[in-house]
Design an enzyme around this catalytic site. Structure first.
Site, short mmCIF file in Angstrom:
data_model
loop_
_atom_site.label_atom_id
_atom_site.label_comp_id
_atom_site.label_asym_id
_atom_site.label_seq_id
_atom_site.Cartn_x
_atom_site.Cartn_y
_atom_site.Cartn_z
N ASP A 78 0.82 -1.21 0.00
CA ASP A 78 0.00 0.00 0.00
C ASP A 78 0.86 1.26 0.00
OD1 ASP A 78 0.74 -0.72 2.72
OD2 ASP A 78 -0.53 0.94 3.37
N GLU A 140 -0.02 -1.05 5.61
CA GLU A 140 1.05 -0.71 6.56
C GLU A 140 0.90 0.73 7.00
OE1 GLU A 140 4.95 0.83 7.94
OE2 GLU A 140 3.75 1.52 6.25
#
Ligand code: ZN
Ligand code: CA
Length: 373
Positions: A78, A140
């Site tokens: 991400d 994350e």
């Protein structure tokens, strides 16, 4: 040993696939396919949400062809925003930047590209290796959420997260734990002009409590902050409610807990004295970690880097990464620098040579670990 052009073109391809946190579907699908065609056994877990663009973590395994410790390589899929429609530009100076309207997403696609290139090199050149696990995580950036939901079956002897800023050679060997504190202070509403003595001013109580707190840098290992405050409806109402959010971080778990306690007690006691009431919640967002200089995982990193003429620089971090979560699960894990700079800004950049060096370090870790126990 790694293929620079192949690595660069994969990196450029990856950053152009939008994958803002929670919307990692496309990049997840591509990586699953590629890992599978390299011969890894690939699983996508159900850590993700239900949105059309949501995805889970990828966990891929490459069975051992030689003795040695089991290594885990981890990077996150991400990105932060603005991360849509990224157009990377490779400058004359060998540095990759975005066109300026978005981040670059070297955080953390440089880490992913480096791991992929190391795997390709291993498979292509039939390099012998111990067991390798690759984890590409989701979310994350929104609180290590993917790593926190990794299946307990993910195990390894040593872990390497590729998600730290600064030139290759940097190794985060210490990182703090963090508490999040949320508090609501309830006072009593009253007309501010007609009968203020019937009210209990929650803003005043919060102000007194905050003024009595020690915040900022508490000691060399510990920081504390109140970062959000909101409350009140109008100047003619004695406010009956104030909401606060704060955090405490420390490289020492004990100091974190002490300071969190102190902040909570200050809020409670201040509220009690004012006949107000406080509701307080503490969440441990992640645990910290710290390695001695001679820890086996650091020894391995030093040897791998030396083979590339790089002296490992041991750093401590002020924040959490997937390495915090992996360490808390018992996998001794450090966070390696990939060369990315100015992350989380539209000035984010990375030198091509740094991505190449990072891939070579991954490969050297695999080579160095062979035959060790
Ligand atoms: Zn990152
Ligand atoms: Ca980041």
């Amino acid at each position: 040993m790694v293929n620079r052009d192949r690595l660069l073109s994969e990196f450029l391809e990856l950053v152009q696939i939008d994958s803002v946190s929670g919307r990692e579907r496309k990049v997840c699908d591509l990586l699953k396919k590629r890992l599978g065609s390299l011969g890894l056994q690939v699983v996508e877990d159900d850590a993700g949400g239900t949105g059309a663009l949501a995805a889970g973590n990828i966990v891929a395994r490459l069975a051992a062809t030689a003795d040695g410790p089991h290594l885990l390589f981890c990077a996150h899929m991400d990105t932060v925003e603005p991360g849509e429609g990224i157009k990377p530009v490779v400058g004359e100076d060998g540095v990759v930047r975005s066109r300026g309207e978005t981040i670059l997403a070297a955080d953390d696609k440089a880490g992913i590209a480096a791991i992929m290139e190391a795997l390709r090199t291993i498979c292509e050149q039939k390099i012998e290796h111990g067991e390798i696990t690759v984890a590409f995580t989701i979310c994350e950036e929104t609180g290590l959420l993917g790593a926190k939901r990794l299946a307990p079956s993910v195990k390894a002897d040593f872990g390497f997260v590729l998600d730290s800023t600064g030139p290759p050679g940097g190794v985060v060997v210490r990182a703090p734990s963090q508490d999040k504190i949320t508090a609501t202070i309830y006072g009593k509403a009253a007309h501010a002009g007609v009968d203020p003595e019937k009210g209990i001013n929650a803003i005043y109580v919060a102000a007194q409590a905050i003024a009595a707190m020690k915040l900022g840098r508490i000691d060399p290992e510990t920081t504390a902050n109140i970062g959000i405050i909101s409350g009140g409806k109008a100047t003619n109402i004695v406010p009956d409610c104030v909401y606060l959010e704060g955090e405490v971080r420390s490289l020492a778990n004990k100091r974190r807990a002490e300071n969190t306690d102190r902040i909570c007690r200050t809020i409670e006691e201040t509220a009690r004295k004012a006949k107000a009431r406080a509701e307080i919640k503490v969440d441990l967002l992640y645990e910290g970690f710290g390695f001695q200089k001679e820890a086996p995982v650091i020894e391995l990193v030093r040897r791998a880097m030396r083979r590339r003429g790089i002296e490992a620089v041991l750093n401590q971090s002020g924040g959490g990464s997937d390495a915090n979560v992996l360490n808390a699960r018992g996998i001794p894990t450090v966070n390696l620098s990939t060369g990315m700079e100015n992350v989380h800004t539209t000035d984010e950049q990375i030198a091509v040579t740094d991505i190449v060096t990072t891939a070579q370090i991954v490969l050297e870790l695999v080579l160095c670990a062979r035959g060790e126990e």
